[in-house]
Write a protein that holds these residues in place. Structure first.
Motif, PDB file in Angstrom:
ATOM      1  N   UNK A  44       0.638  -0.692   0.422  1.00  0.00           N
ATOM      2  CA  UNK A  44      -0.343  -0.093   0.098  1.00  0.00           C
ATOM      3  C   UNK A  44       0.860   1.125  -0.326  1.00  0.00           C
ATOM      4  N   UNK A  45       0.662   2.241  -0.952  1.00  0.00           N
ATOM      5  CA  UNK A  45       1.580   3.734  -1.128  1.00  0.00           C
ATOM      6  C   UNK A  45       0.590   4.716  -0.163  1.00  0.00           C
ATOM      7  N   UNK A  46       0.916   4.855   0.840  1.00  0.00           N
ATOM      8  CA  UNK A  46       0.656   5.933   2.332  1.00  0.00           C
ATOM      9  C   UNK A  46       1.233   6.963   1.257  1.00  0.00           C
ATOM     10  N   UNK A  47       0.647   8.817   2.033  1.00  0.00           N
ATOM     11  CA  UNK A  47       1.553   9.721   1.701  1.00  0.00           C
ATOM     12  C   UNK A  47       1.404  10.555   2.572  1.00  0.00           C
ATOM     13  N   UNK A  48       2.600  11.680   3.315  1.00  0.00           N
ATOM     14  CA  UNK A  48       3.027  12.259   4.712  1.00  0.00           C
ATOM     15  C   UNK A  48       3.484  13.715   4.164  1.00  0.00           C
ATOM     16  N   UNK A  49       3.598  14.391   4.913  1.00  0.00           N
ATOM     17  CA  UNK A  49       4.446  16.328   4.032  1.00  0.00           C
ATOM     18  C   UNK A  49       5.917  15.370   5.392  1.00  0.00           C
ATOM     19  N   UNK A 106      13.767  13.772   6.127  1.00  0.00           N
ATOM     20  CA  UNK A 106      13.906  12.613   4.462  1.00  0.00           C
ATOM     21  C   UNK A 106      14.335  13.544   3.422  1.00  0.00           C
ATOM     22  N   UNK A 107      15.014  14.624   2.713  1.00  0.00           N
ATOM     23  CA  UNK A 107      16.106  15.580   2.491  1.00  0.00           C
ATOM     24  C   UNK A 107      16.970  14.344   1.789  1.00  0.00           C
ATOM     25  N   UNK A 108      17.683  13.554   2.424  1.00  0.00           N
ATOM     26  CA  UNK A 108      18.450  12.641   2.132  1.00  0.00           C
ATOM     27  C   UNK A 108      17.852  11.702   0.385  1.00  0.00           C
ATOM     28  N   UNK A 109      16.582  11.164   1.101  1.00  0.00           N
ATOM     29  CA  UNK A 109      15.913  10.147   0.589  1.00  0.00           C
ATOM     30  C   UNK A 109      14.863  10.757  -1.264  1.00  0.00           C
ATOM     31  N   UNK A 110      14.563  12.493  -0.488  1.00  0.00           N
ATOM     32  CA  UNK A 110      14.214  12.959  -1.628  1.00  0.00           C
ATOM     33  C   UNK A 110      15.084  13.114  -3.005  1.00  0.00           C
ATOM     34  N   UNK A 111      16.218  13.129  -2.366  1.00  0.00           N
ATOM     35  CA  UNK A 111      17.641  13.602  -2.982  1.00  0.00           C
ATOM     36  C   UNK A 111      17.313  12.745  -4.683  1.00  0.00           C
ATOM     37  N   UNK A 112      18.363  11.385  -3.504  1.00  0.00           N
ATOM     38  CA  UNK A 112      18.226  10.296  -4.323  1.00  0.00           C
ATOM     39  C   UNK A 112      17.136   9.874  -4.939  1.00  0.00           C
ATOM     40  N   UNK A 113      16.426  10.064  -5.011  1.00  0.00           N
ATOM     41  CA  UNK A 113      15.164   9.689  -6.033  1.00  0.00           C
ATOM     42  C   UNK A 113      14.415  11.341  -6.625  1.00  0.00           C
ATOM     43  N   UNK A 114      15.262  11.945  -6.537  1.00  0.00           N
ATOM     44  CA  UNK A 114      14.850  12.981  -7.122  1.00  0.00           C
ATOM     45  C   UNK A 114      15.965  12.845  -8.456  1.00  0.00           C
ATOM     46  N   UNK A 128       6.068  23.464   0.261  1.00  0.00           N
ATOM     47  CA  UNK A 128       5.322  21.855   0.993  1.00  0.00           C
ATOM     48  C   UNK A 128       5.422  21.278   0.441  1.00  0.00           C
ATOM     49  N   UNK A 129       6.156  19.717   0.802  1.00  0.00           N
ATOM     50  CA  UNK A 129       7.120  19.007   0.468  1.00  0.00           C
ATOM     51  C   UNK A 129       5.843  17.689   0.654  1.00  0.00           C
ATOM     52  N   UNK A 130       5.145  16.472  -0.273  1.00  0.00           N
ATOM     53  CA  UNK A 130       4.510  15.741   0.359  1.00  0.00           C
ATOM     54  C   UNK A 130       5.035  14.533  -0.467  1.00  0.00           C
ATOM     55  N   UNK A 131       5.088  13.791   0.713  1.00  0.00           N
ATOM     56  CA  UNK A 131       5.731  11.798   0.159  1.00  0.00           C
ATOM     57  C   UNK A 131       4.775  11.180  -0.456  1.00  0.00           C
ATOM     58  N   UNK A 132       5.263   9.697  -0.695  1.00  0.00           N
ATOM     59  CA  UNK A 132       4.194   8.245  -1.168  1.00  0.00           C
ATOM     60  C   UNK A 132       5.168   7.351  -0.524  1.00  0.00           C
ATOM     61  N   UNK A 133       5.324   7.302  -0.139  1.00  0.00           N
ATOM     62  CA  UNK A 133       6.310   5.945   0.661  1.00  0.00           C
ATOM     63  C   UNK A 133       5.425   4.994   0.446  1.00  0.00           C
ATOM     64  N   UNK A 134       5.960   3.509  -0.267  1.00  0.00           N
ATOM     65  CA  UNK A 134       5.730   1.710   0.362  1.00  0.00           C
ATOM     66  C   UNK A 134       5.917   1.254   1.202  1.00  0.00           C
ATOM     67  N   UNK A 135       5.425   1.007   2.598  1.00  0.00           N
ATOM     68  CA  UNK A 135       6.438   0.697   3.404  1.00  0.00           C
ATOM     69  C   UNK A 135       7.624   1.646   3.342  1.00  0.00           C
ATOM     70  N   UNK A 136       9.018   0.687   3.797  1.00  0.00           N
ATOM     71  CA  UNK A 136      10.559   1.890   4.130  1.00  0.00           C
ATOM     72  C   UNK A 136      10.917   3.034   2.551  1.00  0.00           C
ATOM     73  N   UNK A 137      10.186   2.082   1.454  1.00  0.00           N
ATOM     74  CA  UNK A 137      10.259   2.892   0.776  1.00  0.00           C
ATOM     75  C   UNK A 137      10.005   4.655  -0.486  1.00  0.00           C
ATOM     76  N   UNK A 138      10.545   5.176  -0.506  1.00  0.00           N
ATOM     77  CA  UNK A 138      10.351   6.432  -1.140  1.00  0.00           C
ATOM     78  C   UNK A 138       9.752   6.397  -2.685  1.00  0.00           C
ATOM     79  N   UNK A 163       7.999  10.602  -9.368  1.00  0.00           N
ATOM     80  CA  UNK A 163       7.656   8.934  -9.043  1.00  0.00           C
ATOM     81  C   UNK A 163       8.357   7.872  -9.926  1.00  0.00           C
ATOM     82  N   UNK A 164       9.014   7.200  -8.648  1.00  0.00           N
ATOM     83  CA  UNK A 164       9.860   5.969  -9.039  1.00  0.00           C
ATOM     84  C   UNK A 164       9.001   5.045 -10.275  1.00  0.00           C
ATOM     85  N   UNK A 165       9.806   4.712 -11.466  1.00  0.00           N
ATOM     86  CA  UNK A 165       8.937   3.831 -12.852  1.00  0.00           C
ATOM     87  C   UNK A 165       8.677   3.119 -12.532  1.00  0.00           C
ATOM     88  N   UNK A 166       8.744   2.204 -11.605  1.00  0.00           N
ATOM     89  CA  UNK A 166       7.962   0.708 -11.833  1.00  0.00           C
ATOM     90  C   UNK A 166       6.633   1.337 -10.606  1.00  0.00           C
TER      91      UNK A 166
END
Length: 178
Positions: A5-10, A15-23, A64-74, A97-100
């Protein structure tokens, strides 16, 4: 890919390192030819980390930044700058959004969240973004969501890159996205 399940949170500054890595990963997958291979392969991850660390270093109610997470993965995020432009309104500065996870509604949920934020901040319901002219798949998604293309400008995405890239401004009536 699991059916997590994908969950959403501010987002928070942590979270900056995870956001930067996905970016950086998103740029590496989608901006070949628009940015140099040298930058994408060797510099993007550290440079994006610097950008996101800086963005979160000082409180900014207009960001304002919103995250979408599946488990521990951004799996996705978006960043909105409210009151960004007197003509264009709020800026959806990032939507990745991650390709998958593309095609599963993650991007749609994130852009709807951005629209809710924009409507709350702007009585004219203005929301805009810039999409690279070469990123035709993203441009098609934005048109499908009701975006109207506007002017084209040269944008310097990364300081020190050899040349600016052509980007198209896409306008939304934010209320129509909700």
């Amino acid at each position: 890919m699991s059916a997590t399940t994908v969950t959403y949170r501010p987002a928070t500054p942590f979270d900056a390192p995870r956001i930067a890595a996905l970016h950086a990963q998103s740029w590496q997958e989608n901006y070949r030819g628009a940015l140099t291979d040298e930058y994408l392969d060797r510099e993007a991850t550290a440079e994006r980390l610097s950008v996101w660390t800086e963005r979160f270093s000082q409180p900014n109610d207009d960001m304002q930044v919103m995250l979408a997470e599946a488990g521990n993965q951004l799996v996705g995020f978006c960043c909105v700058f409210l009151h960004h432009d007197p003509q264009d309104g709020a800026l959806l500065d990032n939507l990745h959004v991650r390709a998958e996870y593309q095609g599963r509604g993650v991007g749609r949920r994130l852009i709807r969240w951005a629209a809710v934020i924009a409507v709350a901040a702007d009585p004219e319901n203005r929301l805009h973004l810039w999409v690279l002219k070469t990123n035709t798949s993203a441009a098609a998604v934005y048109r499908h969501l009701g975006g109207r293309t506007g002017r084209t400008e040269s944008k310097q995405l990364v300081p020190g890159q050899p040349a600016p890239v052509e980007a198209i401004c896409v306008h939304f009536d934010a209320e129509q996205l909700i």
